[in-house]
Write a protein that holds these residues in place. Structure first.
Motif, PDB file in Angstrom:
ATOM      1  N   LEU A   1       2.549 142.909  19.007  1.00 40.12           N
ATOM      2  CA  LEU A   1       1.520 143.503  19.855  1.00 40.12           C
ATOM      3  C   LEU A   1       2.123 144.035  21.156  1.00 40.12           C
ATOM      4  O   LEU A   1       1.733 145.107  21.636  1.00 40.12           O
ATOM      5  CB  LEU A   1       0.438 142.473  20.144  1.00 40.12           C
ATOM      6  N   ARG A   2       3.068 143.321  21.713  1.00 37.83           N
ATOM      7  CA  ARG A   2       3.711 143.793  22.945  1.00 37.83           C
ATOM      8  C   ARG A   2       4.635 144.985  22.667  1.00 37.83           C
ATOM      9  O   ARG A   2       4.807 145.847  23.537  1.00 37.83           O
ATOM     10  CB  ARG A   2       4.449 142.633  23.605  1.00 37.83           C
TER      11      ARG A   2
ATOM     12  N   SER B   1      -7.982 154.081  24.341  1.00 42.15           N
ATOM     13  CA  SER B   1      -6.538 154.270  24.408  1.00 42.15           C
ATOM     14  C   SER B   1      -6.073 153.946  25.821  1.00 42.15           C
ATOM     15  O   SER B   1      -6.838 153.432  26.642  1.00 42.15           O
ATOM     16  CB  SER B   1      -6.169 155.709  24.015  1.00 42.15           C
ATOM     17  N   GLY B   2      -4.818 154.225  26.124  1.00 41.32           N
ATOM     18  CA  GLY B   2      -4.303 154.026  27.469  1.00 41.32           C
ATOM     19  C   GLY B   2      -4.421 152.583  27.931  1.00 41.32           C
ATOM     20  O   GLY B   2      -4.122 151.635  27.193  1.00 41.32           O
ATOM     21  N   ASP B   3      -4.857 152.388  29.158  1.00 48.47           N
ATOM     22  CA  ASP B   3      -4.938 151.053  29.744  1.00 48.47           C
ATOM     23  C   ASP B   3      -5.916 150.154  28.995  1.00 48.47           C
ATOM     24  O   ASP B   3      -5.713 148.932  28.909  1.00 48.47           O
ATOM     25  CB  ASP B   3      -5.337 151.140  31.219  1.00 48.47           C
ATOM     26  N   ASP B   4      -6.997 150.731  28.458  1.00 48.57           N
ATOM     27  CA  ASP B   4      -7.959 149.924  27.702  1.00 48.57           C
ATOM     28  C   ASP B   4      -7.318 149.373  26.430  1.00 48.57           C
ATOM     29  O   ASP B   4      -7.532 148.202  26.069  1.00 48.57           O
ATOM     30  CB  ASP B   4      -9.191 150.758  27.347  1.00 48.57           C
TER      31      ASP B   4
ATOM     32  N   GLY C   1       4.217 148.654  24.459  1.00 47.54           N
ATOM     33  CA  GLY C   1       5.322 149.388  25.063  1.00 47.54           C
ATOM     34  C   GLY C   1       5.414 150.831  24.624  1.00 47.54           C
ATOM     35  O   GLY C   1       6.110 151.637  25.248  1.00 47.54           O
ATOM     36  N   LEU C   2       4.705 151.180  23.546  1.00 49.86           N
ATOM     37  CA  LEU C   2       4.725 152.563  23.045  1.00 49.86           C
ATOM     38  C   LEU C   2       3.661 153.438  23.701  1.00 49.86           C
ATOM     39  O   LEU C   2       3.673 154.659  23.520  1.00 49.86           O
ATOM     40  CB  LEU C   2       4.511 152.572  21.521  1.00 49.86           C
ATOM     41  N   LEU C   3       2.760 152.832  24.453  1.00 48.65           N
ATOM     42  CA  LEU C   3       1.611 153.573  24.970  1.00 48.65           C
ATOM     43  C   LEU C   3       1.990 154.667  25.964  1.00 48.65           C
ATOM     44  O   LEU C   3       1.229 155.612  26.165  1.00 48.65           O
ATOM     45  CB  LEU C   3       0.623 152.605  25.632  1.00 48.65           C
ATOM     46  N   ASP C   4       3.157 154.549  26.574  1.00 50.87           N
ATOM     47  CA  ASP C   4       3.550 155.537  27.580  1.00 50.87           C
ATOM     48  C   ASP C   4       4.284 156.740  26.992  1.00 50.87           C
ATOM     49  O   ASP C   4       4.623 157.670  27.726  1.00 50.87           O
ATOM     50  CB  ASP C   4       4.433 154.869  28.643  1.00 50.87           C
ATOM     51  N   ARG C   5       4.530 156.727  25.689  1.00 47.62           N
ATOM     52  CA  ARG C   5       5.212 157.867  25.067  1.00 47.62           C
ATOM     53  C   ARG C   5       4.323 159.101  25.102  1.00 47.62           C
ATOM     54  O   ARG C   5       3.147 159.047  24.726  1.00 47.62           O
ATOM     55  CB  ARG C   5       5.588 157.555  23.611  1.00 47.62           C
ATOM     56  N   GLN C   6       4.890 160.229  25.512  1.00 52.14           N
ATOM     57  CA  GLN C   6       4.114 161.454  25.676  1.00 52.14           C
ATOM     58  C   GLN C   6       3.645 162.045  24.353  1.00 52.14           C
ATOM     59  O   GLN C   6       2.608 162.712  24.291  1.00 52.14           O
ATOM     60  CB  GLN C   6       4.938 162.489  26.452  1.00 52.14           C
TER      61      GLN C   6
ATOM     62  N   HIS D   1      -0.490 160.234  15.987  1.00 57.22           N
ATOM     63  CA  HIS D   1      -1.733 159.556  16.346  1.00 57.22           C
ATOM     64  C   HIS D   1      -1.856 158.297  15.489  1.00 57.22           C
ATOM     65  O   HIS D   1      -1.931 158.396  14.260  1.00 57.22           O
ATOM     66  CB  HIS D   1      -2.949 160.457  16.098  1.00 57.22           C
ATOM     67  N   PHE D   2      -1.856 157.145  16.128  1.00 61.88           N
ATOM     68  CA  PHE D   2      -2.024 155.875  15.427  1.00 61.88           C
ATOM     69  C   PHE D   2      -3.370 155.284  15.846  1.00 61.88           C
ATOM     70  O   PHE D   2      -3.560 154.919  17.011  1.00 61.88           O
ATOM     71  CB  PHE D   2      -0.892 154.908  15.765  1.00 61.88           C
ATOM     72  N   LEU D   3      -4.285 155.218  14.900  1.00 63.20           N
ATOM     73  CA  LEU D   3      -5.646 154.755  15.174  1.00 63.20           C
ATOM     74  C   LEU D   3      -5.873 153.445  14.427  1.00 63.20           C
ATOM     75  O   LEU D   3      -5.897 153.412  13.199  1.00 63.20           O
ATOM     76  CB  LEU D   3      -6.650 155.825  14.736  1.00 63.20           C
ATOM     77  N   LEU D   4      -6.017 152.346  15.183  1.00 65.56           N
ATOM     78  CA  LEU D   4      -6.155 151.018  14.602  1.00 65.56           C
ATOM     79  C   LEU D   4      -7.526 150.433  14.906  1.00 65.56           C
ATOM     80  O   LEU D   4      -8.158 150.791  15.902  1.00 65.56           O
ATOM     81  CB  LEU D   4      -5.088 150.065  15.155  1.00 65.56           C
TER      82      LEU D   4
END
Length: 284
Positions: A192-193, A264-267, A197-202, A170-173
């Motif tokens: 940032l990009r 998180s996610g798309d936001d 790219g890491l957002l889709d990791r399960q 869990h990375f909370l920024l």
């Protein structure tokens, strides 16, 4: 904070004091264990110094022994000090900062869940190479010198732990953490990009607290919680390790408080992409 020698001496003193108090009370290890609701083997390991007792452990023992309040207060102070480790960045630099990266990798690899609260900078586990190089380059007088390329390589090697899908990260920024310009604009946009790219990791939850959200707690420090057993808090000059269950529980509560106000996610992706575009425009 305690340097290693005095910290180890404090642990030894605590173990010896608890053992002598039990003997003075005329209790066997088994009797004390029964009174303190502990196993006899745990009491034995505490008294031999093989196990560091928590503040709660010491409180249960001194209560079971019925020691005077002033003695109990002193022992509880010893326990609190013994459960806090401080290591300066200077001490890490003397042995090679790359070794610290290996230590962090081992800590993550030994944990089922890693929670990182990152109010000012993305974690080394999610840094792109050029960004890692920029943040590992000393910028302030007194920041110890280091072999930068070796430290960067070790930091990137530590990211292999993210490939283990049996572990949860869990990375909370904060939004400030992604907009604080630690490198030239092109490097910032790439970083940032990379995170987007890491957002889709399960096995990875990357969330961001937007700047417009009301947050009544102060984001004072970077901290990392390994399962429910250890907290590492970063300071300008070094880091503090906390092992007392009450300290760990408090930081878990803090993490949950901040996470409830994050997206998180798309936001999160939208925030990262927007910030990346702003850096690219600044470069032009």
């Amino acid at each position: 904070m305690l340097e290693p020698d005095s910290r180890d001496q404090g642990r030894k003193h605590l173990a010896e004091a608890l053992r002598e108090l039990r003997k003075a009370a005329g209790l066997s290890g088994e009797r004390l264990a029964a009174r303190a609701a502990m196993s006899q083997s745990k009491v034995s390991r505490i008294e031999s110094g093989k196990v560091l007792p928590t503040v709660v452990d010491v409180e249960r023992i001194v209560t079971a022994l019925g020691v005077p309040s002033e003695v109990a207060t002193e022992l509880l102070s010893l326990a609190r000090a013994a459960n806090v480790d401080y290591a300066s960045w200077r001490s890490y630099a003397r042995v090679g900062l790359w070794r610290k990266q290996a230590e962090l990798k081992a800590l993550a690899a030994s944990s089922a869940t890693v929670r990182q609260f990152l109010p000012v900078i993305p974690s080394g586990l999610i840094q792109a190479p050029d960004y890692a190089r920029a943040v590992l380059t000393p910028a302030v007088e007194g920041n110890p010198a280091r072999n930068i390329e070796r430290a960067v390589k070790a930091r990137l090697d530590s990211q292999e732990v993210l490939e283990d899908e049996s572990r949860r990260f869990h990375f909370l920024l904060t939004e400030q953490a992604i907009s604080w310009q630690r490198a030239e604009p092109g490097v910032m946009a790439s970083q940032l990009r990379h995170m987007a790219g890491l957002l889709d990791r399960q096995n990875l939850d990357l969330s961001i607290i937007p700047g417009g959200v009301t947050v009544r707690a102060s984001p004072l420090n970077v901290f990392v919680v390994y399962d429910d057993r250890l907290v590492i808090v970063e300071l300008f000059s070094g880091e503090v390790a906390l092992r007392d269950p009450q300290d760990v529980s408090y930081h878990l509560n803090l993490f949950d408080y901040f996470r409830e106000r994050a997206v998180s996610g798309d936001d999160a992706r939208q925030i990262l992409e927007t910030a990346a575009d702003q850096f690219m425009r600044a470069r032009d």
